[in-house]
Design a protein around this motif. Structure first.
Motif, PDB file in Angstrom:
ATOM      1  N   TRP A  96       7.007  -6.840   6.472  1.00 26.90           N
ATOM      2  CA  TRP A  96       6.545  -6.355   8.278  1.00 26.90           C
ATOM      3  C   TRP A  96       6.065  -4.936   7.732  1.00 26.90           C
ATOM      4  O   TRP A  96       7.052  -3.891   6.939  1.00 26.90           O
ATOM      5  N   LEU A  97       4.930  -4.249   7.772  1.00 22.23           N
ATOM      6  CA  LEU A  97       4.859  -2.905   7.982  1.00 22.23           C
ATOM      7  C   LEU A  97       5.317  -1.891   8.793  1.00 22.23           C
ATOM      8  O   LEU A  97       5.141  -2.341  10.107  1.00 22.23           O
ATOM      9  N   ARG A  98       5.210  -0.530   8.294  1.00 23.21           N
ATOM     10  CA  ARG A  98       6.599   0.244   8.850  1.00 23.21           C
ATOM     11  C   ARG A  98       5.345   1.182   9.678  1.00 23.21           C
ATOM     12  O   ARG A  98       4.560   1.463   8.589  1.00 23.21           O
ATOM     13  N   PRO A  99       5.106   1.360  10.727  1.00 26.99           N
ATOM     14  CA  PRO A  99       4.107   2.872  11.192  1.00 26.99           C
ATOM     15  C   PRO A  99       4.286   4.106  10.215  1.00 26.99           C
ATOM     16  O   PRO A  99       5.156   4.195   9.575  1.00 26.99           O
ATOM     17  N   ARG A 100       2.960   4.566   9.559  1.00 27.09           N
ATOM     18  CA  ARG A 100       2.610   5.719   8.696  1.00 27.09           C
ATOM     19  C   ARG A 100       3.817   6.556   9.591  1.00 27.09           C
ATOM     20  O   ARG A 100       4.056   7.022  10.626  1.00 27.09           O
ATOM     21  N   SER A 102       7.042   6.735   8.655  1.00 25.35           N
ATOM     22  CA  SER A 102       8.362   5.756   8.491  1.00 25.35           C
ATOM     23  C   SER A 102       8.683   6.170   7.518  1.00 25.35           C
ATOM     24  O   SER A 102       8.112   6.036   6.347  1.00 25.35           O
ATOM     25  N   PHE A 105       7.999   3.160   5.031  1.00 24.95           N
ATOM     26  CA  PHE A 105       6.183   3.189   5.044  1.00 24.95           C
ATOM     27  C   PHE A 105       5.396   3.087   4.318  1.00 24.95           C
ATOM     28  O   PHE A 105       5.840   3.668   2.842  1.00 24.95           O
TER      29      PHE A 105
END
Length: 299
Positions: A96-100, A102, A105
């Motif tokens: 699961w990629l986290r938002p830029r 973060s 990230f």
């Protein structure tokens, strides 16, 4: 010495940078995480040497719990030195990629496989401390150690899997963990109680501590290797505090609890320096005969 000064003197990430094949790892520890690993390493080493030192106050045949407990902390000390040195890891793409913007990230995350090598060695020893305290039979000990190895190996495999299938291995590890809990909470506790109030007190206090702390490890796995929710530095603190309680605190409680309990009461009587059996009796008889013949010849 201040924490900032300790961090400033820590050169581990310059010597062993967060890079693989010339490419930087996106989500990895900083010098703060490295220094925390080193701090736990120092605690583990201190406890290990302390337990070995205390063992010399006991007869050699009564040191079984001292040796097992020292081995737990020596192994963990080496593992934490490895992680503090930013070694024993591999980058794994996160599911699961986290938002830029973060703190987590990025595409890949540093996974410390050496942590699982540590657990593969130390958790069976820790369970042996508990199970031998309860004088459990070897078939039961073997079964529980098997469940423990299943728990550790599935945790490692899950951490190294890039897809959400990692949680299948996580579930298998949790099933194995609850199998261990069942054996400790019922059969082992009943056996410890039958051995006397002092033995029961040691088993219950150390056992409850272990069960409580071990319940928190799946949570740590879920927010670190599993879900990529917290930073590797926070991971260092989360796992480090759990290991500190599960090993040094456990070790101190167990050793002082066992201080006045003879291992012979637990079926762990070990003869040292006193050979027994027919061969020994035969040798004594030969020595007596030899002394008699010598005395006769001198007469």
């Amino acid at each position: 010495m201040s924490s900032d000064l300790l961090v400033a003197r820590n050169n581990a990430l310059n010597v062993n940078p967060n890079m693989v094949n010339g490419k930087s790892v996106d989500i990895a520890i900083t010098t703060h995480g490295s220094s925390f690993y080193y701090a736990i390493c120092a605690i583990m080493g201190t406890v290990a040497f302390g337990v070995i030192g205390l063992s010399y106050l006991k007869p050699r045949e009564d040191r079984i719990f001292f040796y097992i407990t020292a081995a737990i902390n020596f192994t963990a000390c080496i593992a934490y030195f490895t992680m503090g040195s930013n070694l024993g890891w591999t980058p794994i793409d996160v599911e699961w990629l986290r938002p830029r913007g973060s703190e987590v990230f990025g595409i890949n995350r540093e996974i410390f496989y050496v942590r699982y090598v540590d657990w593969f060695v130390t958790t069976p020893l820790l369970l042996m401390d508990l199970l031998l305290t309860a004088a459990m039979p070897w078939p039961t000990i073997t079964w529980i150690i098997f469940l423990d190895w299943v728990m550790i190996v599935t945790g490692l495999v899950g951490a190294l899997v890039k897809s959400r299938y990692k949680f299948g291995f996580f579930a298998a590890g949790c099933v194995a963990m609850f199998g261990i809990f069942w054996e400790l909470a019922f059969a082992s506790r009943k056996q410890a109680k039958a051995l006397g109030s002092d033995v029961n007190r040691v088993f219950v206090s150390c056992g409850v501590l272990t069960l409580f702390i071990w319940c928190l490890y799946p949570i740590a796995w879920g927010v670190c290797e599993g879900g990529n929710l917290i930073t590797p530095d926070s991971e260092a603190v989360f796992y480090g505090v759990l290991d500190f309680i599960a090993k040094p605190v456990f070790s101190i409680a167990l050793i002082f609890g066992h201080w006045n309990i003879s291992p012979a009461r637990l079926g762990l009587q070990i003869k040292y320096g006193h050979p027994t059996g027919h061969a020994h009796d035969h040798n004594i008889e030969k020595d007596r005969q030899g002394d008699g013949q010598t005395s006769g010849a001198q007469a």
